[in-house]
Write a protein that holds these residues in place. Structure first.
Motif: not given
Length: 95
Positions: A11, A14, A18, A30-31, A81-83
């Protein structure tokens, strides 16, 4: 290193991507875009595995295999993580 630590590191990377995307493109992925990137990594991994098995020619050898497996793992950790998927949670009912 445990799964939680791996995910924390993933993360952090990540977040750095970003920041870079915000600076250079004015937005983050986006996801769905992130998932498409993962699919591309899986495709790259498939080609490298085929090369390892002698079914095609590709440069990179073992180092390329290790790199792509790490890329795929990183994507899975970030997607979880994103979901809001807890990878440590026990699973039931899966076949």
């Amino acid at each position: 290193m445990d799964l939680n630590e791996l995910q924390r590191r993933a993360l952090r990377i990540h977040d750095l991507y970003d920041e870079l995307n915000l600076r250079e493109r004015g937005r983050v992925w986006t996801r769905e875009e992130f998932m498409l990137g993962f699919v591309g990594d899986v495709g790259d991994l498939a080609k490298i595995v085929m090369a390892q098995e002698g079914a095609r020619d590709m440069p990179g050898g073992r180092a390329a295999l290790e790199h792509e497996i790490a890329d795929c793992l990183w994507s899975v950790l970030v997607l979880a993580h994103r979901y809001n998927v807890d990878l440590n949670a026990p699973r039931t009912g899966l076949t």
